[in-house]
Design a protein around this motif. Structure first.
Motif, PDB file in Angstrom:
ATOM      1  N   ASP A  24     -40.710  91.776 -29.639  1.00 28.17           N
ATOM      2  CA  ASP A  24     -41.989  92.271 -29.141  1.00 28.17           C
ATOM      3  C   ASP A  24     -43.111  91.249 -29.254  1.00 28.17           C
ATOM      4  O   ASP A  24     -44.102  91.326 -28.525  1.00 28.17           O
ATOM      5  N   LEU A  25     -42.975  90.282 -30.167  1.00 26.71           N
ATOM      6  CA  LEU A  25     -43.995  89.248 -30.350  1.00 26.71           C
ATOM      7  C   LEU A  25     -43.365  88.083 -31.090  1.00 26.71           C
ATOM      8  O   LEU A  25     -42.482  88.273 -31.931  1.00 26.71           O
ATOM      9  N   VAL A  26     -43.836  86.857 -30.784  1.00 21.66           N
ATOM     10  CA  VAL A  26     -43.322  85.650 -31.424  1.00 21.66           C
ATOM     11  C   VAL A  26     -44.425  84.985 -32.233  1.00 21.66           C
ATOM     12  O   VAL A  26     -45.505  84.695 -31.700  1.00 21.66           O
ATOM     13  N   LEU A  27     -44.160  84.751 -33.532  1.00 20.12           N
ATOM     14  CA  LEU A  27     -45.000  83.893 -34.370  1.00 20.12           C
ATOM     15  C   LEU A  27     -44.367  82.518 -34.346  1.00 20.12           C
ATOM     16  O   LEU A  27     -43.251  82.335 -34.834  1.00 20.12           O
ATOM     17  N   LEU A  28     -45.066  81.536 -33.782  1.00 22.37           N
ATOM     18  CA  LEU A  28     -44.436  80.250 -33.474  1.00 22.37           C
ATOM     19  C   LEU A  28     -45.188  79.106 -34.133  1.00 22.37           C
ATOM     20  O   LEU A  28     -46.335  78.817 -33.781  1.00 22.37           O
ATOM     21  N   ASP A  29     -44.549  78.463 -35.104  1.00 22.52           N
ATOM     22  CA  ASP A  29     -45.148  77.307 -35.762  1.00 22.52           C
ATOM     23  C   ASP A  29     -45.211  76.138 -34.786  1.00 22.52           C
ATOM     24  O   ASP A  29     -44.304  75.945 -33.966  1.00 22.52           O
ATOM     25  N   VAL A  30     -46.275  75.349 -34.852  1.00 17.18           N
ATOM     26  CA  VAL A  30     -46.427  74.213 -33.942  1.00 17.18           C
ATOM     27  C   VAL A  30     -45.595  73.022 -34.409  1.00 17.18           C
ATOM     28  O   VAL A  30     -44.829  72.441 -33.647  1.00 17.18           O
ATOM     29  N   MET A  31     -45.731  72.643 -35.675  1.00 11.83           N
ATOM     30  CA  MET A  31     -45.076  71.431 -36.187  1.00 11.83           C
ATOM     31  C   MET A  31     -43.685  71.749 -36.712  1.00 11.83           C
ATOM     32  O   MET A  31     -43.521  72.250 -37.821  1.00 11.83           O
ATOM     33  N   MET A  72     -49.548  81.264 -32.099  1.00 13.76           N
ATOM     34  CA  MET A  72     -49.192  79.965 -32.632  1.00 13.76           C
ATOM     35  C   MET A  72     -49.682  79.837 -34.078  1.00 13.76           C
ATOM     36  O   MET A  72     -50.794  80.272 -34.410  1.00 13.76           O
ATOM     37  N   LEU A  73     -48.851  79.237 -34.926  1.00 12.46           N
ATOM     38  CA  LEU A  73     -49.214  78.942 -36.313  1.00 12.46           C
ATOM     39  C   LEU A  73     -49.284  77.433 -36.458  1.00 12.46           C
ATOM     40  O   LEU A  73     -48.324  76.733 -36.134  1.00 12.46           O
ATOM     41  N   THR A  74     -50.422  76.910 -36.917  1.00 11.01           N
ATOM     42  CA  THR A  74     -50.576  75.467 -36.988  1.00 11.01           C
ATOM     43  C   THR A  74     -51.251  75.039 -38.273  1.00 11.01           C
ATOM     44  O   THR A  74     -52.163  75.710 -38.763  1.00 11.01           O
ATOM     45  N   ALA A  75     -50.788  73.924 -38.827  1.00  7.39           N
ATOM     46  CA  ALA A  75     -51.423  73.345 -40.001  1.00  7.39           C
ATOM     47  C   ALA A  75     -52.539  72.401 -39.594  1.00  7.39           C
ATOM     48  O   ALA A  75     -53.312  71.943 -40.414  1.00  7.39           O
ATOM     49  N   LYS A  76     -52.619  72.117 -38.305  1.00  8.95           N
ATOM     50  CA  LYS A  76     -53.658  71.219 -37.806  1.00  8.95           C
ATOM     51  C   LYS A  76     -54.946  72.012 -37.568  1.00  8.95           C
ATOM     52  O   LYS A  76     -54.921  73.154 -37.149  1.00  8.95           O
ATOM     53  N   SER A  77     -56.070  71.338 -37.799  1.00  5.04           N
ATOM     54  CA  SER A  77     -57.351  72.010 -37.603  1.00  5.04           C
ATOM     55  C   SER A  77     -58.079  71.522 -36.359  1.00  5.04           C
ATOM     56  O   SER A  77     -59.114  72.053 -35.999  1.00  5.04           O
ATOM     57  N   GLU A 137     -53.961  76.854 -23.415  1.00  7.14           N
ATOM     58  CA  GLU A 137     -53.768  76.412 -22.031  1.00  7.14           C
ATOM     59  C   GLU A 137     -52.341  76.676 -21.573  1.00  7.14           C
ATOM     60  O   GLU A 137     -52.091  76.993 -20.412  1.00  7.14           O
ATOM     61  N   MET A 138     -51.381  76.554 -22.484  1.00  8.16           N
ATOM     62  CA  MET A 138     -49.983  76.732 -22.137  1.00  8.16           C
ATOM     63  C   MET A 138     -49.549  78.188 -22.157  1.00  8.16           C
ATOM     64  O   MET A 138     -48.411  78.505 -21.835  1.00  8.16           O
ATOM     65  N   GLY A 139     -50.460  79.086 -22.545  1.00  6.60           N
ATOM     66  CA  GLY A 139     -50.138  80.505 -22.449  1.00  6.60           C
ATOM     67  C   GLY A 139     -50.010  81.247 -23.753  1.00  6.60           C
ATOM     68  O   GLY A 139     -49.579  82.399 -23.754  1.00  6.60           O
ATOM     69  N   ALA A 140     -50.381  80.623 -24.883  1.00  7.70           N
ATOM     70  CA  ALA A 140     -50.383  81.363 -26.149  1.00  7.70           C
ATOM     71  C   ALA A 140     -51.493  82.413 -26.109  1.00  7.70           C
ATOM     72  O   ALA A 140     -52.529  82.228 -25.477  1.00  7.70           O
ATOM     73  N   ASP A 141     -51.272  83.524 -26.794  1.00  9.26           N
ATOM     74  CA  ASP A 141     -52.253  84.603 -26.806  1.00  9.26           C
ATOM     75  C   ASP A 141     -53.242  84.486 -27.949  1.00  9.26           C
ATOM     76  O   ASP A 141     -54.337  85.046 -27.896  1.00  9.26           O
ATOM     77  N   ASP A 142     -52.886  83.744 -28.978  1.00  4.30           N
ATOM     78  CA  ASP A 142     -53.782  83.537 -30.110  1.00  4.30           C
ATOM     79  C   ASP A 142     -53.206  82.430 -30.973  1.00  4.30           C
ATOM     80  O   ASP A 142     -52.071  81.977 -30.757  1.00  4.30           O
ATOM     81  N   TYR A 143     -53.989  81.938 -31.924  1.00  2.00           N
ATOM     82  CA  TYR A 143     -53.494  80.946 -32.875  1.00  2.00           C
ATOM     83  C   TYR A 143     -54.086  81.238 -34.238  1.00  2.00           C
ATOM     84  O   TYR A 143     -55.126  81.885 -34.367  1.00  2.00           O
ATOM     85  N   LEU A 144     -53.398  80.767 -35.276  1.00  2.76           N
ATOM     86  CA  LEU A 144     -53.843  80.964 -36.644  1.00  2.76           C
ATOM     87  C   LEU A 144     -53.577  79.669 -37.402  1.00  2.76           C
ATOM     88  O   LEU A 144     -52.483  79.114 -37.335  1.00  2.76           O
ATOM     89  N   THR A 145     -54.596  79.168 -38.079  1.00  2.00           N
ATOM     90  CA  THR A 145     -54.478  77.903 -38.786  1.00  2.00           C
ATOM     91  C   THR A 145     -54.071  78.128 -40.236  1.00  2.00           C
ATOM     92  O   THR A 145     -54.653  78.953 -40.931  1.00  2.00           O
ATOM     93  N   LYS A 146     -53.051  77.404 -40.682  1.00  2.00           N
ATOM     94  CA  LYS A 146     -52.605  77.479 -42.064  1.00  2.00           C
ATOM     95  C   LYS A 146     -53.598  76.751 -42.971  1.00  2.00           C
ATOM     96  O   LYS A 146     -54.159  75.728 -42.563  1.00  2.00           O
ATOM     97  N   PRO A 147     -53.798  77.239 -44.202  1.00  2.00           N
ATOM     98  CA  PRO A 147     -53.233  78.481 -44.755  1.00  2.00           C
ATOM     99  C   PRO A 147     -54.008  79.702 -44.269  1.00  2.00           C
ATOM    100  O   PRO A 147     -55.205  79.609 -43.992  1.00  2.00           O
ATOM    101  N   PHE A 148     -53.321  80.823 -44.129  1.00  2.00           N
ATOM    102  CA  PHE A 148     -53.967  82.052 -43.682  1.00  2.00           C
ATOM    103  C   PHE A 148     -53.531  83.183 -44.604  1.00  2.00           C
ATOM    104  O   PHE A 148     -52.507  83.097 -45.290  1.00  2.00           O
ATOM    105  N   SER A 149     -54.311  84.253 -44.611  1.00  2.00           N
ATOM    106  CA  SER A 149     -53.949  85.405 -45.430  1.00  2.00           C
ATOM    107  C   SER A 149     -52.984  86.289 -44.658  1.00  2.00           C
ATOM    108  O   SER A 149     -53.042  86.368 -43.420  1.00  2.00           O
TER     109      SER A 149
END
Length: 232
Positions: free
Chosen positions: A48-55, A79-84, A94-106
């Motif tokens: 139903d949904l994908v949590l996708l790490d970038v690196m 998208m989950l990313t350690a980059k800020s 731009e590529m179609g992700a619906d949201d992103y979250l930067t690590k570290p996150f709660s």
């Protein structure tokens, strides 16, 4: 029905931590440790949904996102990313992700994002009953099947792009500020990501406008936001 979340990250401890928390919140999970595994999950399982790490090694999250979008334009992806850096976040959008979250996150914030993205993928049932087909100019929006056609030709939109389109198209001429549109589409938890709405609108224009630089439908109201003006 229990929602199934695909957790894709090359670090096992992170996958286990996320999966454990999601299980406590009532979700089911499947896991992968690299991009090819993410694509296989979308191909072969009811996700139903994908949590996708970038690196990630071998195939990174952006490459996997590109393949997932070739399989499904409607699959929600966070998208989950350690980059800020802002460019990395905007590239994912731009590529179609619906949201992103930067690590570290709660974990609480992660669950809130997941619920918001899943919720906005399903139009309000009362709205569907009131107006099954919404037509504006050459655009036809089926509020039951979530299909969009331009001149009777189907086009593929992400869940966020679809929600933006119906929000604007239901009230032609009304000007939405970025904050109002973001709140309507994503909810109050995302109001500090105001500029991300510009990326989604830009992507949407590329799909519904004959000439995105001179739009017929989705107009910028400079200094304020956007409005929908159907073709006369």
């Amino acid at each position: 029905m229990t929602k199934v979340i695909a957790v894709v990250d090359d670090e096992q401890k992170i996958r286990e931590m996320i999966a454990s928390y999601l299980h406590n919140e009532g979700f089911a999970t499947v896991e992968a440790e690299e991009g090819d595994g993410a694509v296989r999950l979308v191909e072969n399982q009811a996700v139903d949904l994908v949590l996708l790490d970038v690196m990630m090694p071998n195939k990174d999250g952006l490459a996997a996102l590109r393949e997932i979008r070739s399989l499904s334009r409607k699959m929600p992806v966070i998208m989950l990313t350690a980059k800020s850096e802002e460019i990395d976040k905007l590239l994912g959008l731009e590529m179609g992700a619906d949201d992103y979250l930067t690590k570290p996150f709660s974990m609480r914030e992660l669950v809130a994002r997941i619920k918001t993205v899943l919720r906005r993928c399903t139009p309000d049932e009362e709205q569907v009953e009131m107006d099954e087909i919404l037509k504006q100019g050459n655009i036809e929006i089926n509020l039951t099947t979530y299909e969009v056609k331009i001149n009777h030709t189907p086009i593929q939109l992400t869940p966020t792009e679809y929600k933006i389109l119906i929000t604007l198209a239901q009230k032609p001429g009304r000007v939405y500020s970025r904050l109002q549109l973001l709140n309507s589409v994503m909810g109050e938890a995302f109001l500090h990501y105001e500029r991300s709405i510009d990326t989604h609108v830009s992507n949407l224009r590329k799909k519904v406008e004959k000439d995105p630089a001179n739009p017929e439908y989705i107009h910028t109201v400079y200094g304020i936001g956007y409005r929908f003006g159907d073709k006369k």
